[in-house]
Scaffold this motif. Structure first.
Motif, PDB file in Angstrom:
ATOM      1  N   ASP A 150       0.791  -1.231   0.000  1.00 17.37           N
ATOM      2  CA  ASP A 150       0.000   0.000   0.000  1.00 17.37           C
ATOM      3  C   ASP A 150       0.817   1.270   0.000  1.00 17.37           C
ATOM      4  O   ASP A 150       0.291   2.335  -0.346  1.00 17.37           O
ATOM      5  CB  ASP A 150      -0.984  -0.003   1.175  1.00 17.37           C
ATOM      6  CG  ASP A 150      -0.282  -0.096   2.517  1.00 17.37           C
ATOM      7  OD1 ASP A 150       0.775  -0.751   2.607  1.00 17.37           O
ATOM      8  OD2 ASP A 150      -0.798   0.482   3.496  1.00 17.37           O
ATOM      9  N   THR A 151       2.078   1.230   0.424  1.00 17.43           N
ATOM     10  CA  THR A 151       2.912   2.428   0.442  1.00 17.43           C
ATOM     11  C   THR A 151       4.333   2.071   0.006  1.00 17.43           C
ATOM     12  O   THR A 151       4.757   0.907   0.117  1.00 17.43           O
ATOM     13  CB  THR A 151       2.994   3.052   1.857  1.00 17.43           C
ATOM     14  OG1 THR A 151       3.687   2.149   2.736  1.00 17.43           O
ATOM     15  CG2 THR A 151       1.617   3.363   2.420  1.00 17.43           C
ATOM     16  N   PRO A 173      -2.413   1.923  -3.483  1.00 18.18           N
ATOM     17  CA  PRO A 173      -3.010   2.449  -2.247  1.00 18.18           C
ATOM     18  C   PRO A 173      -4.277   1.703  -1.855  1.00 18.18           C
ATOM     19  O   PRO A 173      -4.904   1.004  -2.666  1.00 18.18           O
ATOM     20  CB  PRO A 173      -3.293   3.912  -2.592  1.00 18.18           C
ATOM     21  CG  PRO A 173      -2.313   4.232  -3.684  1.00 18.18           C
ATOM     22  CD  PRO A 173      -2.202   2.969  -4.492  1.00 18.18           C
ATOM     23  N   GLN A 318       1.184   9.503   4.356  1.00 15.99           N
ATOM     24  CA  GLN A 318      -0.090  10.224   4.327  1.00 15.99           C
ATOM     25  C   GLN A 318       0.068  11.605   3.693  1.00 15.99           C
ATOM     26  O   GLN A 318      -0.768  12.037   2.896  1.00 15.99           O
ATOM     27  CB  GLN A 318      -0.658  10.332   5.738  1.00 15.99           C
ATOM     28  CG  GLN A 318      -1.000   8.967   6.333  1.00 15.99           C
ATOM     29  CD  GLN A 318      -1.745   9.069   7.648  1.00 15.99           C
ATOM     30  OE1 GLN A 318      -2.965   9.073   7.682  1.00 15.99           O
ATOM     31  NE2 GLN A 318      -1.006   9.145   8.736  1.00 15.99           N
ATOM     32  N   LEU A 321       0.658  11.158  -0.260  1.00 18.47           N
ATOM     33  CA  LEU A 321      -0.462  10.685  -1.065  1.00 18.47           C
ATOM     34  C   LEU A 321      -1.682  11.588  -0.986  1.00 18.47           C
ATOM     35  O   LEU A 321      -2.340  11.852  -1.998  1.00 18.47           O
ATOM     36  CB  LEU A 321      -0.842   9.266  -0.635  1.00 18.47           C
ATOM     37  CG  LEU A 321      -1.875   8.546  -1.493  1.00 18.47           C
ATOM     38  CD1 LEU A 321      -1.352   8.388  -2.928  1.00 18.47           C
ATOM     39  CD2 LEU A 321      -2.211   7.190  -0.906  1.00 18.47           C
ATOM     40  N   VAL A 369      -7.091   4.046  -7.403  1.00 18.58           N
ATOM     41  CA  VAL A 369      -6.011   3.374  -6.690  1.00 18.58           C
ATOM     42  C   VAL A 369      -5.497   2.156  -7.455  1.00 18.58           C
ATOM     43  O   VAL A 369      -4.327   1.779  -7.327  1.00 18.58           O
ATOM     44  CB  VAL A 369      -6.425   2.979  -5.257  1.00 18.58           C
ATOM     45  CG1 VAL A 369      -6.807   4.220  -4.462  1.00 18.58           C
ATOM     46  CG2 VAL A 369      -7.551   1.968  -5.242  1.00 18.58           C
TER      47      VAL A 369
END
Length: 384
Positions: A150-151, A173, A318, A321, A369
């Motif tokens: 996700d990151t 994401p 955070q 993104l 995403v």
């Protein structure tokens, strides 16, 4: 044609549903072969940390796998071999079965949103159990052709687990399911609550009360902000806290006697979007733990989708993104969080925060995403 495969539970863990919806939005046919295991993340981690619980997990897993093997056989007869297989979130074991039943010719995509060892460490495990879980992570990622994370911070962890697999990581994401967008006040045709009314500013937090989420930091901030708002007059603060977990007793103790707190031990997943959308502010995560500094949690995307202002920690992932659309505060800083919540009582500040949040909602949509994954599939000849 892509097969989404495993023992995932999209109601409890919406990530796989976002991936499926996003792929479909890009034109892919996605068939789901899913036999939910019926265990939450907390239950799975507890079993892995307490080895005497593993036989129960194994029996349940084998029962689901037997059904999945039959599903695969029937699907193959009806549709042939898929172009790719997506193994859903918490698929550490399922990816092993996927490789066995689909073979080497079919690309396997593993949604490795959680490293087992990292999650157990964040929740207090140490020593041999963490080493065992690190071995489980290694087993899982070596069975996949592409590992979805996700990151970028989580993608870099692949090199620590299996250096040769680092180049096979792809950042996708978390996003939010469509039902969160549908629950937003504008989608329902109702007002957004109005920045100029004098009703209380409504805050909501939902989660598992883990160290990652920083709920002790949140409790300290609320214990400061709520009484100050009440004493100052004008717009009050009210907060709804949803969920349970390891830090809940300490959070309850810190907020004992604090005005304006409503507790909800459980909300059905289908009811959660509407509950969150009925509030002004969705509270994210606030810890400075290593894991807390690496994630953009579900609730941040979901809060934006539901039409809320989202207050969360100012961390690299955070900020990078979604930073222009969030209200960011320093991690592990209850005083800074309290001040930000009090500042949002001002109608102008709240209206500006709402406008920033609204411009970021589309970044949480499944089609957005999943863009990197759709591009990767197309580059490998897997086209809609």
């Amino acid at each position: 044609m892509i097969v989404a495969f495993g023992t995932y539970d999209a109601a409890r863990h919406p990530r796989v549903g976002v991936l499926v919806a996003g792929l479909r939005a890009h034109g892919y046919a996605v068939h789901e072969l899913d036999r939910p295991l019926g265990l939450s993340t907390a239950q799975r981690v507890r079993m892995l940390r307490q080895p005497w619980r593993l036989p129960a997990l194994l029996v349940r897993l084998l029962r689901c796998w037997a059904l999945l093997v039959g599903d695969v056989a029937a699907h193959r007869r009806a549709h042939g071999r898929p172009d790719a297989v997506l193994v859903g979130y918490l698929g550490h074991f399922d990816v092993v079965l996927a490789r066995l039943v689909f073979g080497r010719r079919t690309p396997i995509l593993l949604d490795h949103l959680v490293f087992a060892a990292d999650t157990a460490t964040d929740r207090g495990a140490r020593g041999a159990r963490v080493a065992l879980l690190r071995g489980l992570d290694r087993l899982a990622v070596t069975r996949a052709d592409v590992v979805l994370l996700d990151t970028p911070e989580h993608a870099r962890m692949l090199a620590d687990v299996v250096p040769s697999r680092a180049a096979r990581g792809l950042v996708v994401p978390v996003g939010a399911p469509q039902e969160w967008f549908d629950a937003a006040p504008d989608a329902r045709g109702s007002g957004s609550g109005g920045a100029h009314d004098d009703r209380p500013l409504r805050l909501v937090f939902f989660g598992l009360f883990t160290p990652l989420q920083g709920t002790l930091v949140l409790a300290d901030a609320l214990a400061d902000a709520l009484p100050r708002a009440a004493a100052a007059g004008g717009r009050a603060l009210e907060v709804t806290l949803v969920g349970s977990g390891q830090d809940l007793p300490a959070v309850r103790a810190r907020l004992a006697g604090v005005p304006g707190v409503t507790w909800r031990d459980w909300v059905e997943p289908a009811d959660l979007p509407a509950l969150v959308a009925a509030h002004d502010v969705c509270l994210g995560i606030f810890s400075a733990t290593p894991k807390g500094l690496r994630v953009v949690p579900n609730k941040v995307f979901q809060g934006l989708a539901a039409g809320c202002v989202v207050v969360t920690s100012d961390t690299g992932p955070q900020r990078r993104l979604l930073g222009d659309h969030l209200e960011l505060v320093a991690p592990a800083d209850p005083a800074a969080l309290a001040e930000r919540l009090l500042a949002l009582r001002d109608p102008g500040a709240l209206a500006a925060a709402r406008a920033r949040a609204a411009t970021g909602r589309d970044l949480a949509r499944p089609a957005a995403v999943v863009g990197p994954l759709a591009r990767l599939l197309a580059s490998r000849g897997v086209r809609p």
